[in-house]
Design an enzyme around this catalytic site. Structure first.
Site, PDB file in Angstrom:
ATOM      1  N   LYS A   1      20.448 -48.881 -24.865  1.00  0.00           N
ATOM      2  CA  LYS A   1      19.014 -48.937 -25.465  1.00  0.00           C
ATOM      3  C   LYS A   1      18.192 -47.862 -24.541  1.00  0.00           C
ATOM      4  O   LYS A   1      18.290 -47.707 -23.503  1.00  0.00           O
ATOM      5  CB  LYS A   1      18.715 -50.226 -25.539  1.00  0.00           C
ATOM      6  CG  LYS A   1      18.239 -51.098 -24.341  1.00  0.00           C
ATOM      7  CD  LYS A   1      16.748 -50.876 -23.872  1.00  0.00           C
ATOM      8  CE  LYS A   1      16.556 -51.413 -22.568  1.00  0.00           C
ATOM      9  NZ  LYS A   1      15.437 -51.119 -22.144  1.00  0.00           N
TER      10      LYS A   1
ATOM     11  N   ASP B   1      17.411 -58.641 -22.234  1.00  0.00           N
ATOM     12  CA  ASP B   1      17.991 -57.519 -23.220  1.00  0.00           C
ATOM     13  C   ASP B   1      19.288 -57.878 -23.858  1.00  0.00           C
ATOM     14  O   ASP B   1      19.299 -57.146 -24.920  1.00  0.00           O
ATOM     15  CB  ASP B   1      18.022 -56.349 -22.269  1.00  0.00           C
ATOM     16  CG  ASP B   1      16.738 -55.652 -21.989  1.00  0.00           C
ATOM     17  OD1 ASP B   1      15.720 -56.214 -22.506  1.00  0.00           O
ATOM     18  OD2 ASP B   1      16.820 -54.781 -21.188  1.00  0.00           O
TER      19      ASP B   1
END
Length: 379
Positions: A101, A227
């Site tokens: 990401k 996350d």
């Protein structure tokens, strides 16, 4: 769990019933002239054969009852498969990609009473990925192997922590082996560990509990790391709270991305301490970048990228700014540090420009990557 086989299927029943019935009949016949207990034993064996037929005359594929022995056709009335077709072995191993990401924005709204910080981030999945292979084993416990990086294989590794969380949540006690092939750089702010953890959870759901809902899987993932819920589905999302409160945004336009990670880490606790000690001079325009995403406006989106941690970097970490400048000079529409760093990335409208910028940076930095944005994962 999908690797449980029927205790008995119609083939085993037919093979077992005939000798049992013959044996029972023989004992009963002999027993009539020899011993009453022998007759009783013969009758008991024949009854046992009949019970087996009633209980376990089942499809060899799905394990559901077929009805009375001798009735029905050549296909299972439940799953539709041919009864004489070879039985497929259950899947016990699966390899899934763990996508990195990037933070298009990162803002810190304040410190919470629980010690965590209130975050607001626009996060984006890119095609750079690790490979995660999860195998169910006959033993107990969780084992882990890593190729491509020097990482621990205990619960300091989020992939192992994720497997443990899944086992506790689903009351699963079987053995699990995890093999990681690492490509996402470590200590880069690209969620390499969280991506691996999310991949482990997706794989275990497929292998152990295919009916587990997305919502339940994301609940389990939230206990592993901030996350990890984002990495379960990825795409383009607004993350708030600790990062676990997610809002799906319109997918970002296709960007080509050059990533450069300098050869030094940045301490995450130290960065948060610096942010707490001062007032940020610059803040990302989160609403503006969300509006740019909604409009599909690539230049406006790229111009609005910002990370508040860049405001508290030390002189030693000033190399981050130098890499950003080189990316912008190379044609990037925008450039920013991802997460807590130290990776820096630039967004490009075309692959050739991104590749050129990556090659230039690769002369001075060992860890440079060419990747692109991807849409939300189907799980």
């Amino acid at each position: 769990m999908n690797d449980k086989k029927p205790l008995m299927d119609y083939r085993r029943v037919q093979k077992l019933q005939t000798p049992l019935l013959l044996t029972g009949a023989l004992l009963s016949g002999v027993g009539t002239s020899v011993s009453v207990p022998l007759v009783i034993l013969g009758i008991a064996i024949m009854l046992f054969a009949i019970v087996i037929g009633v209980l376990y005359y089942r499809c060899p594929h799905c394990g559901r009852p077929l009805g009375r022995i001798g009735e029905g056709g050549a296909y299972c009335p439940h799953c539709g498969k041919a009864l004489n077709a070879p039985v497929e072995e259950p899947v016990r191993s699966i390899t899934v990609p763990a996508y990195a990401k990037l933070n298009l924005t990162l803002d810190i709204l304040g410190k919470r009473d629980d010690g965590y910080h209130e975050m607001q981030m626009v996060m984006q999945t890119v095609s750079l990925h690790d490979d995660v292979t999860v195998t169910l084993t006959d033993g107990k416990g969780i084992t882990c192997r890593v190729d491509g990086a020097a990482l621990p294989c205990d619960e300091r590794n989020l992939a192992v922590k994720a497997a443990r969380a899944f086992c506790e949540a689903m009351d699963y006690g079987g053995g699990i082996d995890i093999a990681l092939i690492k490509r996402i750089p470590s200590e880069a702010g690209m969620a390499g560990g969280s991506a691996d953890a999310a991949a482990v959870l997706r794989a275990l759901r497929e292998l152990v509990s295919p009916t587990l809902t997305d919502e339940r899987l994301e609940q389990i993932s939230a206990s592993v790391g901030s996350d990890v819920p984002f990495c379960i589905r990825g795409g383009t999302q607004l993350a708030e709270g600790r990062g676990e409160k997610l809002t799906v945004l319109k997918p970002a336009p296709r960007f080509f991305v050059a990533v450069c990670k300098p050869d030094f880490p940045i301490s995450t606790p130290e960065l948060f301490h610096r942010v707490d000690a001062r007032t940020s001079r610059c803040r990302p325009d989160t609403d503006g970048i969300c509006a740019a995403l909604a409009d599909g406006d690539m230049p406006r989106l790229a111009r609005r990228m910002y990370n508040v941690f860049e405001d508290v970097l030390t002189h030693r970490e000033g190399e981050i700014a130098a890499i950003k400048s080189r990316l912008l000079d190379g044609g990037a529409l925008g450039a920013v540090m991802s997460g807590t760093g130290s990776a820096v990335f630039g967004l490009f409208a075309d692959a050739d420009s991104a590749a050129y910028a990556k090659r230039r940076l690769a002369r001075d930095y060992q860890e440079c990557f060419l990747t692109e944005t991807i849409a939300r994962l189907e799980i």
